[in-house]
Design an enzyme around this catalytic site. Structure first.
Site, short mmCIF file in Angstrom:
data_model
loop_
_atom_site.label_atom_id
_atom_site.label_comp_id
_atom_site.label_asym_id
_atom_site.label_seq_id
_atom_site.Cartn_x
_atom_site.Cartn_y
_atom_site.Cartn_z
N HIS A 53 11.88 -4.33 3.56
CA HIS A 53 11.74 -3.37 4.63
C HIS A 53 12.71 -2.20 4.38
CE1 HIS A 53 9.74 -6.25 7.75
NE2 HIS A 53 8.99 -6.01 6.70
N GLU A 55 15.22 -0.90 6.02
CA GLU A 55 16.66 -1.08 6.25
C GLU A 55 17.33 -1.71 5.03
OE1 GLU A 55 14.10 -1.89 8.06
OE2 GLU A 55 14.52 -2.06 10.19
N ALA A 159 -18.04 17.65 5.59
CA ALA A 159 -17.98 19.05 5.14
C ALA A 159 -19.25 19.71 5.64
CB ALA A 159 -17.92 19.11 3.63
N ARG A 212 -10.41 9.22 -7.45
CA ARG A 212 -10.17 9.63 -8.84
C ARG A 212 -9.44 10.96 -9.00
NH1 ARG A 212 -14.84 9.81 -6.95
NH2 ARG A 212 -16.18 11.62 -7.11
C1 AOF Z 1 11.28 -3.24 9.95
N1 AOF Z 1 11.38 -2.44 8.87
O1 AOF Z 1 10.52 -1.40 7.12
C2 AOF Z 1 9.05 -2.60 8.49
C3 AOF Z 1 8.94 -3.38 9.66
O2 AOF Z 1 5.08 -9.06 6.86
P1 AOF Z 1 6.44 -8.51 6.96
O3 AOF Z 1 7.53 -9.51 6.85
O4 AOF Z 1 6.67 -7.33 6.02
O5 AOF Z 1 6.62 -7.95 8.45
C4 AOF Z 1 5.77 -6.95 8.89
C5 AOF Z 1 6.09 -6.56 10.31
O6 AOF Z 1 7.44 -6.12 10.39
C6 AOF Z 1 5.25 -5.39 10.79
O7 AOF Z 1 4.08 -5.80 11.44
C7 AOF Z 1 6.19 -4.67 11.74
O8 AOF Z 1 6.21 -5.29 13.00
C8 AOF Z 1 7.52 -4.88 11.05
N2 AOF Z 1 7.72 -3.84 10.04
N3 AOF Z 1 10.05 -3.65 10.37
O9 AOF Z 1 12.28 -3.61 10.55
C9 AOF Z 1 10.34 -2.10 8.12
N4 AOF Z 1 7.98 -2.33 7.70
ZN ZN Z 2 12.33 -5.63 8.92
#
Ligand code: AOF
Ligand code: ZN
Length: 345
Positions: A53, A55, A159, A212
């Site tokens: 993620h 963070e 279009a 493409r």
């Molecule tokens: C965050 N930071 O960058 C994202 C979050 O399947 P996982 O473990 O990747 O979890 C996906 C879920 O986590 C997604 O549905 C959303 O609720 C959260 N995404 N959270 O702290 C991130 N991508």
């Molecule tokens: Zn997360």
């Protein structure tokens, strides 16, 4: 109260999040910036589905890890609270001894939904929610639509000539928009999970429905074939460049990259339900006029991108009309074409 400085760093986090577009579905776009003593010490974004993620990528980008305790984290989305593909980001921010977390918008995912904020606050971290909230929510409109309405986000695209036609009477629709506009459509395709067209479009245009002309992933090709007419294997939608789902009324079948799904009712809401079940979170409805008209009639759309070229046909197949349902959000010029972006009211 948010300070101009907070908005600046959140703006940067939004910019970073955008790099994930086309690679993270079904996840949201998330960006994160770490700031200490008025300086950015780390940056990251969610790059690819299944991977770190935002963070964690921001934390890992910091060269001198001793700078992290006491810093402020700007995240476009509430840090997660669950063990999914990765451990909870909220816990990681606590472990790293971040002092303050500034969040764009809350995560409506039932697995998070305030849980991340709770973990942070309980650990004594200062939390602020809602900095550039509208901008962050707009960036995550696909994810928010999925979570709130349990259906894919729907973009209509066509279009048309300046006198309002999408094709000539013989269905020939070649050479309406210019090369750069068509490239723009390939970019749009690379950002979306699936492209949907009706049988006539496949039959008359033989489109490949790939990206493409733009780097990125090919979306799933979806064809509506209620009368089971799609047989000619030489049609480009059967090539191996992408997966194809054919909704038909006779059989369920998996043959390599071709998935046939039987449907009783071709009403857009049933089609969308099946696509959502198949993991598709955003759909570009690219034609033709009958299919687009059907989507507009049910009101099941979120955005429309209309490419208007200076070409005139004088007669032919009329372009769909959305003025009654949509609001014109912005217009852009691409050489001699005009692109209108509409959003559903
Ligand atoms: C965050 N930071 O960058 C994202 C979050 O399947 P996982 O473990 O990747 O979890 C996906 C879920 O986590 C997604 O549905 C959303 O609720 C959260 N995404 N959270 O702290 C991130 N991508
Ligand atoms: Zn997360």
């Amino acid at each position: 109260m948010s300070l101009p400085e907070d908005k600046k760093y959140m703006q940067r986090a939004i910019q970073l999040a955008e790099y994930g577009r086309g690679y993270v579905s079904p996840n949201p776009l998330v960006g994160c910036v770490l700031v200490k003593n008025g300086e950015i010490i780390g940056e990251g974004w969610h790059r690819k589905y299944g991977e770190n993620h935002a963070e964690v990528n921001a934390i890992e980008s910091v060269t001198d890890k001793s700078q992290i305790p006491g810093c402020t984290a700007y995240v476009t989305l509430e840090p997660c609270a669950h063990f999914g593909n990765t451990p909870p980001c909220a816990n990681r921010l606590v472990e790293e001894k971040v002092k303050k977390v500034i969040i764009g918008h809350r995560d409506p995912n039932p697995k998070v939904n305030g849980g991340g904020i709770k973990i942070l606050k309980e650990a004594g971290i200062e939390v602020e929610v809602g900095v550039l909230e509208e901008e962050c929510q707009y960036q995550n409109r696909v994810f928010l639509t999925n979570m709130e309405l349990d259906r894919p986000f729907i973009v209509l695209k066509w279009a048309q000539t300046s006198d309002g036609f999408v094709a000539r009477e013989n269905f020939d629709s070649k050479w309406i928009s210019n090369t750069l506009s068509r490239q723009q459509v390939h970019k749009l395709r690379s950002e979306i999970d699936a492209i949907l067209v009706g049988y006539n479009t496949v039959y008359y245009d033989n489109p490949e429905l790939t990206t493409r002309d733009w780097p990125g992933n090919n979306p799933v090709r979806v064809v509506l074939d209620p009368r089971n007419e799609l047989k000619d294997k030489r049609l480009k939608i059967f090539n191996k460049k992408a997966n194809t789902i054919i909704f038909n009324s006779s059989e369920n079948l998996v043959d390599g990259n071709i998935h046939k799904i039987k449907l009783e009712d071709f009403d857009p809401s049933f089609v969308l339900e099946r696509l959502f079940e198949a993991g598709i979170r955003s759909v570009l409805v690219e034609g033709g006029s009958i299919t687009l008209g059907r989507w507009i009639n049910t009101g099941e759309w979120d955005e429309a991108h209309v490419y208007i070229s200076p070409v005139t046909f004088e007669n032919g197949i009329p372009a769909p009309i959305i003025a009654g349902q949509g609001k014109l959000q912005k217009e852009k010029q691409i050489e001699n074409d005009i692109v209108q972006f509409w959003i559903n009211n």
